[in-house]
Design a protein around this motif. Sequence first.
Motif, PDB file in Angstrom:
ATOM      1  N   THR A 181       0.839  -1.196   0.000  1.00 33.15           N
ATOM      2  CA  THR A 181       0.000   0.000   0.000  1.00 33.15           C
ATOM      3  C   THR A 181       0.872   1.243   0.000  1.00 33.15           C
ATOM      4  OG1 THR A 181      -1.668  -1.179   1.295  1.00 33.15           O
ATOM      5  CG2 THR A 181      -1.870   1.204   1.185  1.00 33.15           C
ATOM      6  N   PHE A 201       0.526   5.668  -0.402  1.00 30.97           N
ATOM      7  CA  PHE A 201      -0.410   6.774  -0.281  1.00 30.97           C
ATOM      8  C   PHE A 201       0.166   8.022  -0.946  1.00 30.97           C
ATOM      9  CE2 PHE A 201      -3.036   4.581   2.827  1.00 30.97           C
ATOM     10  CZ  PHE A 201      -2.140   3.718   3.443  1.00 30.97           C
ATOM     11  N   GLY A 261       3.493   1.770   3.236  1.00 29.83           N
ATOM     12  CA  GLY A 261       3.386   0.851   4.349  1.00 29.83           C
ATOM     13  C   GLY A 261       3.977  -0.475   3.918  1.00 29.83           C
ATOM     14  N   GLY A 262       4.710  -1.142   4.817  1.00 29.03           N
ATOM     15  CA  GLY A 262       5.411  -2.356   4.437  1.00 29.03           C
ATOM     16  C   GLY A 262       4.565  -3.606   4.560  1.00 29.03           C
ATOM     17  N   THR A 263       5.219  -4.743   4.419  1.00 28.68           N
ATOM     18  CA  THR A 263       4.536  -6.032   4.548  1.00 28.68           C
ATOM     19  C   THR A 263       4.961  -6.746   5.826  1.00 28.68           C
ATOM     20  OG1 THR A 263       6.282  -7.065   3.242  1.00 28.68           O
ATOM     21  CG2 THR A 263       4.308  -6.363   2.069  1.00 28.68           C
ATOM     22  N   GLY A 264       5.626  -6.018   6.709  1.00 26.56           N
ATOM     23  CA  GLY A 264       6.092  -6.604   7.958  1.00 26.56           C
ATOM     24  C   GLY A 264       5.050  -6.498   9.048  1.00 26.56           C
ATOM     25  N   PRO A 265       5.494  -6.339  10.311  1.00 25.77           N
ATOM     26  CA  PRO A 265       4.546  -6.226  11.420  1.00 25.77           C
ATOM     27  C   PRO A 265       3.556  -5.090  11.208  1.00 25.77           C
ATOM     28  CG  PRO A 265       6.789  -6.476  12.232  1.00 25.77           C
ATOM     29  CD  PRO A 265       6.890  -6.307  10.749  1.00 25.77           C
ATOM     30  N   ALA A 266       2.349  -5.262  11.749  1.00 28.57           N
ATOM     31  CA  ALA A 266       1.281  -4.301  11.492  1.00 28.57           C
ATOM     32  C   ALA A 266       1.611  -2.913  12.001  1.00 28.57           C
ATOM     33  CB  ALA A 266      -0.012  -4.797  12.132  1.00 28.57           C
ATOM     34  N   ASP A 267       2.443  -2.816  13.054  1.00 21.74           N
ATOM     35  CA  ASP A 267       2.732  -1.485  13.594  1.00 21.74           C
ATOM     36  C   ASP A 267       3.984  -0.869  12.995  1.00 21.74           C
ATOM     37  OD1 ASP A 267       4.713  -1.905  16.576  1.00 21.74           O
ATOM     38  OD2 ASP A 267       4.460  -3.279  14.882  1.00 21.74           O
ATOM     39  N   GLN A 268       4.590  -1.566  12.030  1.00 19.05           N
ATOM     40  CA  GLN A 268       5.750  -0.990  11.339  1.00 19.05           C
ATOM     41  C   GLN A 268       5.355   0.354  10.762  1.00 19.05           C
ATOM     42  OE1 GLN A 268       7.456  -3.574   8.325  1.00 19.05           O
ATOM     43  NE2 GLN A 268       8.048  -1.834   7.087  1.00 19.05           N
ATOM     44  N   PRO A 269       6.101   1.423  11.054  1.00 22.42           N
ATOM     45  CA  PRO A 269       5.639   2.748  10.634  1.00 22.42           C
ATOM     46  C   PRO A 269       5.685   2.947   9.121  1.00 22.42           C
ATOM     47  CG  PRO A 269       7.850   2.878  11.555  1.00 22.42           C
ATOM     48  CD  PRO A 269       7.357   1.485  11.793  1.00 22.42           C
ATOM     49  N   GLN A 270       4.793   3.796   8.641  1.00 20.37           N
ATOM     50  CA  GLN A 270       4.875   4.233   7.259  1.00 20.37           C
ATOM     51  C   GLN A 270       6.083   5.140   7.107  1.00 20.37           C
ATOM     52  OE1 GLN A 270       1.428   6.106   5.524  1.00 20.37           O
ATOM     53  NE2 GLN A 270       0.039   4.556   6.372  1.00 20.37           N
ATOM     54  N   HIS A 271       6.648   5.099   5.916  1.00 20.88           N
ATOM     55  CA  HIS A 271       7.757   5.988   5.620  1.00 20.88           C
ATOM     56  C   HIS A 271       7.393   6.855   4.429  1.00 20.88           C
ATOM     57  CE1 HIS A 271      10.610   4.379   8.532  1.00 20.88           C
ATOM     58  NE2 HIS A 271      10.016   3.220   8.308  1.00 20.88           N
ATOM     59  N   PHE A 272       7.859   8.084   4.488  1.00 25.07           N
ATOM     60  CA  PHE A 272       7.480   9.083   3.504  1.00 25.07           C
ATOM     61  C   PHE A 272       8.651   9.443   2.602  1.00 25.07           C
ATOM     62  CE2 PHE A 272       3.264  10.532   4.901  1.00 25.07           C
ATOM     63  CZ  PHE A 272       3.177   9.859   6.108  1.00 25.07           C
ATOM     64  N   GLY A 273       8.312   9.757   1.358  1.00 21.58           N
ATOM     65  CA  GLY A 273       9.318  10.304   0.449  1.00 21.58           C
ATOM     66  C   GLY A 273       9.602  11.752   0.796  1.00 21.58           C
TER      67      GLY A 273
END
Lengths: 117, 110
Positions: free
Chosen positions: A32, A34, A97-109
């Motif tokens: 995913t 955004f 958003g990654g494919t790891g743990p659900a609380d793994q933070p989103q990272h922004f460009g």
Amino acid sequence: GAVVSQHPSRVICKSGTSVKIECRSLDFQATTMFWYRQFPKQSLMLMATSNEGSKATYEQGVEKDKFLINHASLTLSTLTVTSAHPEDSSFYICSAGGTGPADQPQHFGDGTRLSIL
Amino acid sequence: DAKTTQPTSMDCAEGRAANLPCNHSTISGNEYVYWYRQIHSQGPQYIIHGLKNNETNEMASLIITEDRKSSTLILPHATLRDTAVYYCIVMKTSYDKVIFGPGTSLSVIP
């Protein structure tokens, strides 16, 4: 750590031109992504959610034919501003958003500053 | 997702601790508290997140109240480079869309 890369960082073009912005996740797979838009002195405004292999989901008031989103792989999403006009000038930012743990933070460009003359 | 409220702006003297509050009184049990910051003309940078325990990393500490209705981000020794807009966000997972509020504009003063 996880990195999201946007390209180009800045683009200046004439009214009526279509502009493509790329968003890549460099060391993780992003199911995913955004897309946000930010006007001066305002907060980020979510435009759409991009899901790999399916159609993007647009927020209310965002024209899907104006802002074309393609998420063809787990590491790349593109936003194309079609027939851009001066009012489309803004700071465009993607996140993943990654494919790891659900609380793994989103990272922004680092964003793309679009200026339409 | 739960809404958050933050002060519009804060000042902090360089070298002192910056304490940024956030209220999230409608947070649900499975929502995390995330903090990001945005330095001028850059994308938001992840700082820290937590569920109910206090958390610390190389950038900051996060203190979450026992009832989870509020939290405080602590920058222990603020520098001029910490001047930014700080966003407090609650989300269930990293796959959720992030709805940004206005955040807190922190100015670190020499």
